[in-house]
Enzyme design. Structure first.
Site, PDB file in Angstrom:
ATOM      1  N   GLY A 307       0.808  -1.208   0.000  1.00  0.00           N
ATOM      2  CA  GLY A 307       0.000   0.000   0.000  1.00  0.00           C
ATOM      3  C   GLY A 307       0.844   1.261   0.000  1.00  0.00           C
ATOM      4  CB  SER A 308      -0.133   4.734   0.912  1.00  0.00           C
ATOM      5  OG  SER A 308      -1.287   4.758   0.105  1.00  0.00           O
ATOM      6  CB  VAL A 309       4.285   2.037   3.520  1.00  0.00           C
ATOM      7  CG1 VAL A 309       5.772   1.907   3.803  1.00  0.00           C
ATOM      8  CG2 VAL A 309       3.537   2.348   4.807  1.00  0.00           C
ATOM      9  CG  HIS A 310       5.724   0.789  -3.023  1.00  0.00           C
ATOM     10  ND1 HIS A 310       6.932   0.153  -2.951  1.00  0.00           N
ATOM     11  CD2 HIS A 310       5.527   1.075  -4.348  1.00  0.00           C
ATOM     12  CE1 HIS A 310       7.453   0.025  -4.162  1.00  0.00           C
ATOM     13  NE2 HIS A 310       6.621   0.586  -5.029  1.00  0.00           N
ATOM     14  CE  LYS A 311       0.055   6.548  -2.371  1.00  0.00           C
ATOM     15  NZ  LYS A 311      -1.122   7.189  -1.746  1.00  0.00           N
TER      16      LYS A 311
END
Length: 591
Positions: A307-311
């Site tokens: 999810g958005s941690v990967h941003k």
């Protein structure tokens, strides 16, 4: 035959023949092949004794024992001595030794040969009780045999022996159990580091051959040969037992509070890559009988879409390639269509004028997709590999999953769009932690480390080498992303709950759809997470929290943020990391 002379000659001939046979046999025994017969006689009068090598301990970074061996014995028997009294011995052992059965003991006591293993891991206290009981019973038998003919005497209860067979003990119970693992009845590792490091920990067993008397007892001062055992190495981990305990308790609270399937907390030292905490819940107590519990270490064996941690990784790649900077401004609509698929943000909105820091602070999927269009897929894939995705971590941990990155360098637009914000690829928690750590470390990827070194019986330390560090993005790019991440825990960000009084904190929330058991190949579950580091302007630790399928609410900042705050605060205080005193930069989120 009536003639005396004939009878004398025949008798003399028979005697001569018998004597010649004896003489021939004597020549064979003493002259032709004496060694083989001597060896056979020796084998008949010797008995092997296995000398178990002492298994090395598993310690934390400060020498606190996670797993050690304690004295215990294996009970063995010489069936040539026990077969006549097998029922009495089997009854006694079954009553004294937990986990043994009369029928199994009886079979061992009466089997062919001169060696039978009857019971594993028997405490010295229990064996002392058995010896005392045997002595008492034999005294009674001796008394009863007085005055009886030899063939009427009852046999003594003899033929039982012991060998060293240590018990593996875990002084801190559940602490780090998923990481350390367990040892089976045969003294070999079954899971975790006990399994992965078994060759180093177990050493090499030795063997002794002793001459025994007719009753199978060792003959004092008789000839014997000994092959000495070689003790195993002790493994000293990078984990901190105190911090590990605290993190396990905190993630347990979160899993129960949010009714999640499981949870993981990892703390990594930014500069060294050493893992100070790898905490999971549920866990198990290796000191107790295992009844269906999973022995896996989810932090490295379970993969999921981050999810958005990967941003964090996407923005670091874009910044390093000079595709974005802190001056980048984007117009971000409420949704975007990619290959006829409508992708929205986690919150409804019209068109927003967001800075690139605002994209991260608001965790905008749409804004991330727009920014990522500036980079081609092959270049993006190279960055993903550099950050360690789709590759082994180098920990050589048994059962480790390398995760999954879409194959090839030419992805459909929809695949690229979803991967950019953390859907469509799969990672394990340690991979994700190490990737965030690279940003905290000024763009240098530090391979994660779990085994610090090995220690031999003389106290000599043997370093455990890891792969060398590698630069994955520039220091400038890492600093820019760190500044974006600080906006996440500040006013207007998605994780005010992760802020720590007095410290600058850089972080990122994550909420991702998941597939899995019961989903039929579709998305039907969620993972919420939070990753961050502190102090943001001089990072010491990275902490990553992930909850698998929470069913009581769904928020990376609201669920993972408080766990991050508490675990990170504990680490900063324990290692006496002071606030830097620098003020957080004021970064606009909109334009």
């Amino acid at each position: 035959m009536g003639r005396p002379a004939l009878r004398l000659r025949l008798t003399f001939g028979v005697v001569a023949l018998v004597l010649s046979l004896f003489a021939g046999r004597l020549i064979v025994l003493q002259g032709v092949d004496p060694d083989s017969y001597a060896l056979a006689a020796t084998k008949e009068n010797t008995r092997p004794f296995l000398l178990h090598a002492s298994r090395g301990a598993i310690l934390d970074r400060n020498g606190v024992p996670f797993s050690v061996s304690e004295d215990a014995v294996a009970i063995t028997a010489d069936p040539t001595l026990t077969s006549k009294v097998a029922p009495q011995l089997a009854t006694l052992l079954a009553a004294k030794v937990p986990g043994t059965k009369y029928d199994d003991l009886l079979a061992g006591l009466t089997k062919k040969g001169r060696y039978a293993l009857l019971a594993h891991k028997v405490s010295p206290q229990i064996w002392n009780q058995i010896e005392t009981e045997l002595k008492a019973r034999n005294e009674v038998i001796v008394e009863q045999n007085k005055g009886k003919a030899q063939d009427a005497k009852a046999p003594l209860l003899t033929g039982l022996y012991t060998e060293s067979d240590p018990i593996r003990s875990h002084p801190y119970g559940t602490v780090a159990a998923n990481v350390v693992g367990v040892v089976g009845d045969e003294g070999k590792g079954l899971a975790g580091l006990e399994y992965g490091l078994n060759d180093k920990l177990s050493g090499k067993d030795g063997k002794a051959m002793y001459e025994v008397d007719a009753k199978g007892n060792k003959i004092p001062n008789a000839d014997h040969t000994v092959e000495e055992p070689k003790p195993g190495l002790t493994a000293q981990l990078t984990l901190d037992a105190d911090l590990q305990w605290f993190a396990e308790k905190r993630i347990e609270q979160a899993v129960k509070q949010y009714k999640a399937e499981s949870g993981t907390v990892i703390v990594q030292d930014v500069k060294t890559g050493e893992l100070l905490t790898v905490a999971n819940f549920p866990t198990y107590d290796p000191n107790k009988p295992l009844k269906g519990q999973s022995l896996k270490n989810p932090a490295i064996e379970q993969i999921y879409e981050p999810g958005s941690v990967h941003k964090i990784v996407t923005m670091a790649a874009l910044a390093d390639a000079n595709k974005i900077s802190l001056d980048t401004n984007l117009q971000v609509p409420g949704s975007i269509v990619v290959q006829r698929r409508v992708i929205k943000d986690h919150f409804p909105h019209g068109t927003l004028n967001l800075t690139i820091a605002g994209v991260i602070a608001k965790s905008s999927n749409v804004g991330t997709i727009i920014a990522s269009k500036e980079m081609g897929v092959p270049q993006y894939v190279r960055y993903l590999k550099g950050f360690g995705f789709g590759e082994p971590t180098g920990l050589n941990y048994p059962g480790e999953s390398r995760g999954r990155v879409p194959a090839g360098d030419e992805w459909p637009d929809l695949t690229y769009a979803t991967v950019s914000f953390g859907q469509g690829l799969a990672v394990n928690a340690i991979q994700m932690t190490a990737a965030v750590n690279a940003v905290a470390n000024g763009g240098v990827y530090m391979p994660p480390k779990l085994v610090k070194n090995y220690i031999d019986t003389n106290g000599n330390q043997i370093p455990n080498p890891t792969a060398p560090p590698r630069r994955v993005v520039s220091e400038t790019a890492a600093k820019e992303v760190s500044t974006m991440m600080e906006a996440v825990t500040a006013k207007g960000g998605t994780a005010l709950q992760a802020a720590i009084d007095g410290y600058r904190v850089a972080g990122k929330t994550g909420t991702a759809q998941q597939t899995g058991e019961g989903c039929g190949g579709r998305y039907c579950k969620w993972a919420t997470s939070f990753a961050g580091f502190a102090p943001a302007d001089n990072p010491r630790f990275v902490t990553y929290v992930v909850l698998q399928n929470p069913t009581n609410g769904r928020s990376g900042g609201g669920q993972g943020g408080p766990v991050f705050r508490d675990v990170m605060s504990y680490a900063l205080q324990k290692y006496v990391v002071p606030p830097t005193g620098a003020k957080q930069p004021l970064v606009p989120l909109t334009w």
